[in-house]
Scaffold this active site. Sequence first.
Site, PDB file in Angstrom:
ATOM      1  N   LYS A  32      43.328  82.936  81.396  1.00 44.70           N
ATOM      2  CA  LYS A  32      44.200  84.110  81.541  1.00 44.70           C
ATOM      3  C   LYS A  32      43.369  85.343  81.908  1.00 44.70           C
ATOM      4  CE  LYS A  32      44.028  85.112  76.541  1.00 44.70           C
ATOM      5  NZ  LYS A  32      44.788  84.981  75.282  1.00 44.70           N
ATOM      6  N   TYR A 258      30.351 117.079  81.594  1.00 47.75           N
ATOM      7  CA  TYR A 258      31.540 117.817  81.163  1.00 47.75           C
ATOM      8  C   TYR A 258      31.394 118.313  79.731  1.00 47.75           C
ATOM      9  CZ  TYR A 258      34.353 116.009  85.073  1.00 47.75           C
ATOM     10  OH  TYR A 258      34.869 115.702  86.304  1.00 47.75           O
TER      11      TYR A 258
HETATM   12  C1  LIG Z   1      44.234  83.979  74.424  1.00 46.71           C
HETATM   13  C2  LIG Z   1      44.857  82.826  73.769  1.00 46.71           C
HETATM   14  C3  LIG Z   1      44.093  81.702  73.440  1.00 46.71           C
HETATM   15  C4  LIG Z   1      42.590  81.666  73.573  1.00 46.71           C
HETATM   16  O1  LIG Z   1      42.024  82.191  72.396  1.00 46.71           O
HETATM   17  P1  LIG Z   1      40.456  82.460  72.289  1.00 46.71           P
HETATM   18  O2  LIG Z   1      40.274  83.058  70.966  1.00 46.71           O
HETATM   19  O3  LIG Z   1      40.153  83.403  73.404  1.00 46.71           O
HETATM   20  O4  LIG Z   1      39.800  81.141  72.454  1.00 46.71           O
HETATM   21  C5  LIG Z   1      44.754  80.603  72.921  1.00 46.71           C
HETATM   22  N1  LIG Z   1      46.088  80.616  72.722  1.00 46.71           N
HETATM   23  C6  LIG Z   1      46.856  81.691  72.999  1.00 46.71           C
HETATM   24  C7  LIG Z   1      48.319  81.634  72.745  1.00 46.71           C
HETATM   25  C8  LIG Z   1      46.269  82.837  73.519  1.00 46.71           C
HETATM   26  O5  LIG Z   1      47.012  83.917  73.770  1.00 46.71           O
END
Ligand SMILES: *Cc1c(COP(=O)(O)O)cnc(C)c1O
Length: 402
Positions: A32, A258
């Site tokens: 993702k 700044y």
């Molecule tokens: C992001 C996510 C994961 C992955 O989790 P990690 O801690 O990054 O390994 C697994 N399941 C769901 C539903 C997620 O949103």
Amino acid sequence: MRAPTLTVDLAAVAHNARVFAGVSPGFMAVVKADAFNHGAAEVARTALANGARRLGVTSIREAVRLRGQGIAAPVLSWMNPPNADYTEAIGLYVELAVSDLEQLHAIADAPRRAERVPGIHLFADTGMARDGAPPDRWAELCERARSLEKSGRVRIVGVMSHLAWAEDPAHPANEQAVRSFEAAVDVLHRAGATSVVRHLANSAGALGIPRTRFDTARIGAGLYGIDPSGRYGLRRAMTLAAPVVMVRDAEEGTPVGYGHTHRTRSRTRLALVPLGYADGVPRSAAGTAEVAVHGRRCPIVGTISMDQIVVDVGDLPVHAGDPVTVFGPGDEGEPTTADWARWCRTNEHEVMTGIGPRVERIIHARIPDTPAAFHDTARLAGASASFATTPDLKETGSRAQH
Ligand SMILES: *Cc1c(COP(=O)(O)O)cnc(C)c1O
């Protein structure tokens, strides 16, 4: 060095994938958010070549993009509103997580070619009140899904949940989630769905809490080297670097940036670096963050601007064009994303995913079955919007499309 660059080392991702293949054979690689900004297609291929058997993303759009990049492995998309384009997802064999009845019916009713039965994973909430069906709605969701399965409208592929406390293996919420998940699986079995893939664990769960492993695990953070326990030898894959644009000598007491939030404490040299908060260097890191120049840690001074930072390089013989490392794997003393997370009071995930589209990304593979390097320069925000969805489930070659 000529321009800010985010370099991704796929050999590190491959190493991490093999670590997870050891504890969770056939795991689901979570790609993702463009694989936490590492390049979804490239990471997907690397993970699949090193023990992953499935891919996981948040939205249908991300899944469709993987298909367009020639990736044919099973992909699960777990967060979509009821009016998402399920027809497109089903047409591309994208599996869908289902947290409620409205989604279930939207998926079952989506117009599609008759032979394509949508594969779904029923998502139970086991104690975080986020995604997943709450316990009081679980039985009804299972029964409806099962009856739709019997009439050939869906296929129940999996059952899933997510852990709220995996980074603290001893926390009682983990045991509670495992028991709640087992109960949810029982309900689904009793509704008649008996051969489903059970997946609860994320990276931290798969590594640190064996009871959460079930049939497979969804591995995101760990693939990218995030390992809060520091016990598993995971490797970070990202290096963010930029060239010095200009160097100036500054007298003691010179106000910088700044609001003059910093004054030099002695005679020194200041290097200007063309990266700022628009590129993912958080403003909140001002006053604490460091970068590496010529192998030495040097402080960022003054406020962090949208497009630039000033680094106090002391007496180092720094010249325009010299590389400045903002973070890297840490092997040569440079800061890591863990340092940045500490400086900004956030997690490494946010640091990695925050790197902006202006930074050129170069993805290196030093492993078999993967091309030598992918150059990814078209990272403008709209780049994927113009991506033509011409799904082709054959592997179409190695270069990422944009
Ligand atoms: C992001 C996510 C994961 C992955 O989790 P990690 O801690 O990054 O390994 C697994 N399941 C769901 C539903 C997620 O949103």
